[in-house]
Motif scaffolding. Structure first.
Motif, PDB file in Angstrom:
ATOM      1  N   LEU A   1      53.190  41.208  68.374  1.00 33.94           N
ATOM      2  CA  LEU A   1      53.629  41.226  66.978  1.00 33.94           C
ATOM      3  C   LEU A   1      55.124  40.932  66.887  1.00 33.94           C
ATOM      4  O   LEU A   1      55.893  41.308  67.774  1.00 33.94           O
ATOM      5  CB  LEU A   1      53.338  42.595  66.357  1.00 33.94           C
ATOM      6  N   ARG A   2      55.524  40.296  65.807  1.00 38.33           N
ATOM      7  CA  ARG A   2      56.939  39.979  65.598  1.00 38.33           C
ATOM      8  C   ARG A   2      57.579  41.015  64.671  1.00 38.33           C
ATOM      9  O   ARG A   2      57.020  41.341  63.614  1.00 38.33           O
ATOM     10  CB  ARG A   2      57.098  38.584  65.002  1.00 38.33           C
ATOM     11  N   ALA A   3      58.739  41.493  65.074  1.00 37.65           N
ATOM     12  CA  ALA A   3      59.518  42.408  64.244  1.00 37.65           C
ATOM     13  C   ALA A   3      60.427  41.599  63.320  1.00 37.65           C
ATOM     14  O   ALA A   3      60.649  40.395  63.539  1.00 37.65           O
ATOM     15  CB  ALA A   3      60.345  43.337  65.127  1.00 37.65           C
ATOM     16  N   PRO A   4      60.985  42.219  62.274  1.00 35.74           N
ATOM     17  CA  PRO A   4      61.865  41.504  61.339  1.00 35.74           C
ATOM     18  C   PRO A   4      63.023  40.777  62.028  1.00 35.74           C
ATOM     19  O   PRO A   4      63.396  39.677  61.611  1.00 35.74           O
ATOM     20  CB  PRO A   4      62.374  42.626  60.428  1.00 35.74           C
ATOM     21  N   ALA A   5      63.586  41.363  63.089  1.00 35.77           N
ATOM     22  CA  ALA A   5      64.706  40.719  63.779  1.00 35.77           C
ATOM     23  C   ALA A   5      64.312  39.369  64.351  1.00 35.77           C
ATOM     24  O   ALA A   5      65.134  38.442  64.436  1.00 35.77           O
ATOM     25  CB  ALA A   5      65.220  41.634  64.892  1.00 35.77           C
ATOM     26  N   LEU A   6      63.033  39.217  64.736  1.00 40.45           N
ATOM     27  CA  LEU A   6      62.557  37.964  65.312  1.00 40.45           C
ATOM     28  C   LEU A   6      62.129  36.978  64.229  1.00 40.45           C
ATOM     29  O   LEU A   6      62.353  35.770  64.361  1.00 40.45           O
ATOM     30  CB  LEU A   6      61.387  38.248  66.267  1.00 40.45           C
ATOM     31  N   THR A   7      61.502  37.492  63.167  1.00 39.65           N
ATOM     32  CA  THR A   7      61.048  36.590  62.099  1.00 39.65           C
ATOM     33  C   THR A   7      62.223  35.944  61.365  1.00 39.65           C
ATOM     34  O   THR A   7      62.095  34.837  60.828  1.00 39.65           O
ATOM     35  CB  THR A   7      60.163  37.355  61.089  1.00 39.65           C
ATOM     36  N   LYS A   8      63.367  36.629  61.369  1.00 37.76           N
ATOM     37  CA  LYS A   8      64.554  36.046  60.722  1.00 37.76           C
ATOM     38  C   LYS A   8      65.029  34.783  61.458  1.00 37.76           C
ATOM     39  O   LYS A   8      65.591  33.867  60.854  1.00 37.76           O
ATOM     40  CB  LYS A   8      65.690  37.064  60.700  1.00 37.76           C
ATOM     41  N   ILE A   9      64.766  34.754  62.765  1.00 31.74           N
ATOM     42  CA  ILE A   9      65.227  33.631  63.584  1.00 31.74           C
ATOM     43  C   ILE A   9      64.153  32.572  63.738  1.00 31.74           C
ATOM     44  O   ILE A   9      64.403  31.374  63.556  1.00 31.74           O
ATOM     45  CB  ILE A   9      65.674  34.133  64.973  1.00 31.74           C
ATOM     46  N   PHE A  10      62.915  33.000  64.062  1.00 30.40           N
ATOM     47  CA  PHE A  10      61.851  32.050  64.396  1.00 30.40           C
ATOM     48  C   PHE A  10      60.735  31.984  63.355  1.00 30.40           C
ATOM     49  O   PHE A  10      59.778  31.239  63.534  1.00 30.40           O
ATOM     50  CB  PHE A  10      61.240  32.419  65.757  1.00 30.40           C
ATOM     51  N   GLY A  11      60.837  32.778  62.299  1.00 34.43           N
ATOM     52  CA  GLY A  11      59.788  32.780  61.288  1.00 34.43           C
ATOM     53  C   GLY A  11      58.679  33.767  61.598  1.00 34.43           C
ATOM     54  O   GLY A  11      58.703  34.470  62.622  1.00 34.43           O
ATOM     55  N   ALA A  12      57.675  33.813  60.725  1.00 31.25           N
ATOM     56  CA  ALA A  12      56.589  34.800  60.847  1.00 31.25           C
ATOM     57  C   ALA A  12      55.633  34.490  61.984  1.00 31.25           C
ATOM     58  O   ALA A  12      54.907  35.369  62.460  1.00 31.25           O
ATOM     59  CB  ALA A  12      55.821  34.888  59.540  1.00 31.25           C
ATOM     60  N   GLY A  13      55.605  33.237  62.435  1.00 28.10           N
ATOM     61  CA  GLY A  13      54.704  32.878  63.524  1.00 28.10           C
ATOM     62  C   GLY A  13      53.263  32.767  63.065  1.00 28.10           C
ATOM     63  O   GLY A  13      52.979  32.544  61.876  1.00 28.10           O
ATOM     64  N   ASN A  14      52.329  32.928  63.971  1.00 22.74           N
ATOM     65  CA  ASN A  14      50.902  32.863  63.645  1.00 22.74           C
ATOM     66  C   ASN A  14      50.456  34.105  62.889  1.00 22.74           C
ATOM     67  O   ASN A  14      51.130  35.134  62.890  1.00 22.74           O
ATOM     68  CB  ASN A  14      50.070  32.694  64.915  1.00 22.74           C
ATOM     69  N   ASP A  15      49.279  34.012  62.286  1.00 23.85           N
ATOM     70  CA  ASP A  15      48.775  35.126  61.472  1.00 23.85           C
ATOM     71  C   ASP A  15      48.594  36.399  62.278  1.00 23.85           C
ATOM     72  O   ASP A  15      48.811  37.501  61.776  1.00 23.85           O
ATOM     73  CB  ASP A  15      47.444  34.712  60.826  1.00 23.85           C
ATOM     74  N   ASP A  16      48.178  36.246  63.565  1.00 24.47           N
ATOM     75  CA  ASP A  16      47.933  37.444  64.373  1.00 24.47           C
ATOM     76  C   ASP A  16      49.219  38.062  64.931  1.00 24.47           C
ATOM     77  O   ASP A  16      49.170  39.038  65.680  1.00 24.47           O
ATOM     78  CB  ASP A  16      46.964  37.128  65.520  1.00 24.47           C
ATOM     79  N   GLN A  17      50.381  37.492  64.576  1.00 24.65           N
ATOM     80  CA  GLN A  17      51.646  38.026  65.073  1.00 24.65           C
ATOM     81  C   GLN A  17      52.350  38.918  64.050  1.00 24.65           C
ATOM     82  O   GLN A  17      53.444  39.410  64.319  1.00 24.65           O
ATOM     83  CB  GLN A  17      52.574  36.878  65.478  1.00 24.65           C
ATOM     84  N   SER A  18      51.727  39.121  62.909  1.00 25.19           N
ATOM     85  CA  SER A  18      52.329  39.986  61.880  1.00 25.19           C
ATOM     86  C   SER A  18      51.661  41.351  61.892  1.00 25.19           C
ATOM     87  O   SER A  18      50.462  41.474  62.164  1.00 25.19           O
ATOM     88  CB  SER A  18      52.181  39.348  60.497  1.00 25.19           C
ATOM     89  N   ALA A  19      52.453  42.379  61.621  1.00 24.02           N
ATOM     90  CA  ALA A  19      51.941  43.752  61.582  1.00 24.02           C
ATOM     91  C   ALA A  19      51.181  43.978  60.288  1.00 24.02           C
ATOM     92  O   ALA A  19      51.705  43.745  59.198  1.00 24.02           O
ATOM     93  CB  ALA A  19      53.092  44.744  61.712  1.00 24.02           C
ATOM     94  N   LYS A  20      49.929  44.456  60.410  1.00 25.96           N
ATOM     95  CA  LYS A  20      49.084  44.619  59.227  1.00 25.96           C
ATOM     96  C   LYS A  20      48.770  46.080  58.913  1.00 25.96           C
ATOM     97  O   LYS A  20      48.511  46.426  57.765  1.00 25.96           O
ATOM     98  CB  LYS A  20      47.771  43.853  59.420  1.00 25.96           C
ATOM     99  N   SER A  21      48.756  46.943  59.900  1.00 21.71           N
ATOM    100  CA  SER A  21      48.395  48.344  59.683  1.00 21.71           C
ATOM    101  C   SER A  21      49.620  49.236  59.866  1.00 21.71           C
ATOM    102  O   SER A  21      50.621  48.823  60.477  1.00 21.71           O
ATOM    103  CB  SER A  21      47.311  48.757  60.686  1.00 21.71           C
ATOM    104  N   PRO A  22      49.550  50.471  59.362  1.00 21.95           N
ATOM    105  CA  PRO A  22      50.661  51.417  59.572  1.00 21.95           C
ATOM    106  C   PRO A  22      50.963  51.627  61.051  1.00 21.95           C
ATOM    107  O   PRO A  22      52.134  51.769  61.436  1.00 21.95           O
ATOM    108  CB  PRO A  22      50.156  52.702  58.911  1.00 21.95           C
ATOM    109  N   PHE A  23      49.924  51.657  61.889  1.00 20.09           N
ATOM    110  CA  PHE A  23      50.107  51.836  63.330  1.00 20.09           C
ATOM    111  C   PHE A  23      50.923  50.683  63.916  1.00 20.09           C
ATOM    112  O   PHE A  23      51.825  50.889  64.734  1.00 20.09           O
ATOM    113  CB  PHE A  23      48.743  51.936  64.008  1.00 20.09           C
ATOM    114  N   GLU A  24      50.609  49.471  63.485  1.00 19.84           N
ATOM    115  CA  GLU A  24      51.336  48.297  63.982  1.00 19.84           C
ATOM    116  C   GLU A  24      52.776  48.278  63.469  1.00 19.84           C
ATOM    117  O   GLU A  24      53.701  47.906  64.197  1.00 19.84           O
ATOM    118  CB  GLU A  24      50.599  47.024  63.568  1.00 19.84           C
ATOM    119  N   ARG A  25      52.951  48.684  62.216  1.00 23.31           N
ATOM    120  CA  ARG A  25      54.315  48.726  61.669  1.00 23.31           C
ATOM    121  C   ARG A  25      55.167  49.782  62.370  1.00 23.31           C
ATOM    122  O   ARG A  25      56.375  49.606  62.552  1.00 23.31           O
ATOM    123  CB  ARG A  25      54.259  48.980  60.155  1.00 23.31           C
ATOM    124  N   GLU A  26      54.529  50.878  62.776  1.00 28.63           N
ATOM    125  CA  GLU A  26      55.255  51.890  63.556  1.00 28.63           C
ATOM    126  C   GLU A  26      55.673  51.310  64.905  1.00 28.63           C
ATOM    127  O   GLU A  26      56.751  51.623  65.426  1.00 28.63           O
ATOM    128  CB  GLU A  26      54.369  53.122  63.765  1.00 28.63           C
TER     129      GLU A  26
END
Length: 255
Positions: free
Chosen positions: A84-109
């Motif tokens: 998964l990509r954190a905000p620090a990485l998405t600012k540089i390289f973008g959101a990436g593929n769909d499976d690289q974004s955090a979708k659940s509270p567990f993933e966001r933690e």
């Protein structure tokens, strides 16, 4: 209810309590041990997964990262492997593929810096997920992450998430518990059967003989009734005392 029946009932209750308590604790311990091994396996797998992707980044083959992901998921009981990509990485390289974004509270933690395990049910099966934050470092196992990622040292770049299907583990535990239960049941039945047989021959049969002798003396006043003392124990002492008492009564009646 006779004394023999009361003791046998007590033995059955003790056997059931012993067996159920033992099986309960055995199941609990085996489940905890199995889950501990799964946790260690998930930690190792997540680390190897990230190291493989990290190597691809260094060699310029990151476009083939899905090959590593597919190999991880193809392993027995592994149902998910994602980075998964954190905000620090998405600012540089973008959101990436769909499976690289955090979708659940567990993933966001996880992308917030929490390293954790989580058990849950999915389609009637027990699952265990592990999430491990990826932290930027100028010396991550000999690699300087800051060379490719223009972020601060110790900043969170993302997280690795791996999910394991515990169904096979649960099935193995159930089979193991079933075998252990059958074995303990056999041992318990044999042990308490031998104990009951021993009590019957050493105590109950001798008590019955002693009772019949006393009843015969009571009904017929037959002080010549023989009492055989065959064991040097408490019941033998009672038999000896009764034998002596009958001899005293006989002398009293004859004198």
């Amino acid at each position: 209810m006779s004394l023999a029946t009361k003791i046998n009932v007590a033995l059955v209750i003790i056997a059931i309590t012993f067996l159920s308590t033992t099986i309960f604790f055995f199941y609990d311990d085996e489940k905890a041990l199995a889950e501990h091994f799964v946790e260690r396996n998930l930690e190792s797998l997540a680390l190897n997964y990230f190291d493989s992707v990290n190597t691809m980044m260094l060699t310029g083959t990151i476009a083939n990262r899905k090959l590593i992901q597919d190999k991880i998921v193809s392993q027995d009981d592994i149902v998910e492997a994602r980075i998964l990509r954190a905000p620090a990485l998405t600012k540089i390289f973008g959101a990436g593929n769909d499976d690289q974004s955090a979708k659940s509270p567990f993933e966001r933690e996880g992308i917030a810096g929490t390293r954790a395990f989580k058990q849950f049910e999915q389609d009637g099966k027990r699952m265990m997920s592990f999430i491990m934050p990826i932290i930027a470092s100028d010396d991550y196992r000999g690699t300087n992450c800051l060379t490719c990622h223009q972020v601060k040292n110790d900043e969170i770049l993302g997280a690795v998430k791996v999910t394991y299907d515990l169904s096979s583990v649960d099935q193995d535990i159930t089979e193991s518990i079933t075998h252990a239960t059958i074995l303990q049941l056999i041992i318990t039945v044999i042990s308490f059967g031998l104990l009951s047989y021993t009590l019957k021959n050493l105590v109950f049969n001798r008590l019955i003989k002693l009772r019949n002798t006393i009843k015969d003396v009571e009904e017929n006043l037959d002080f010549n009734k023989p009492i055989h003392v065959t064991h040097n124990d408490e019941l033998g002492d009672v038999s000896s005392a009764l034998k002596g008492m009958m001899a005293t009564f006989k002398e009293s009646f004859l004198s």
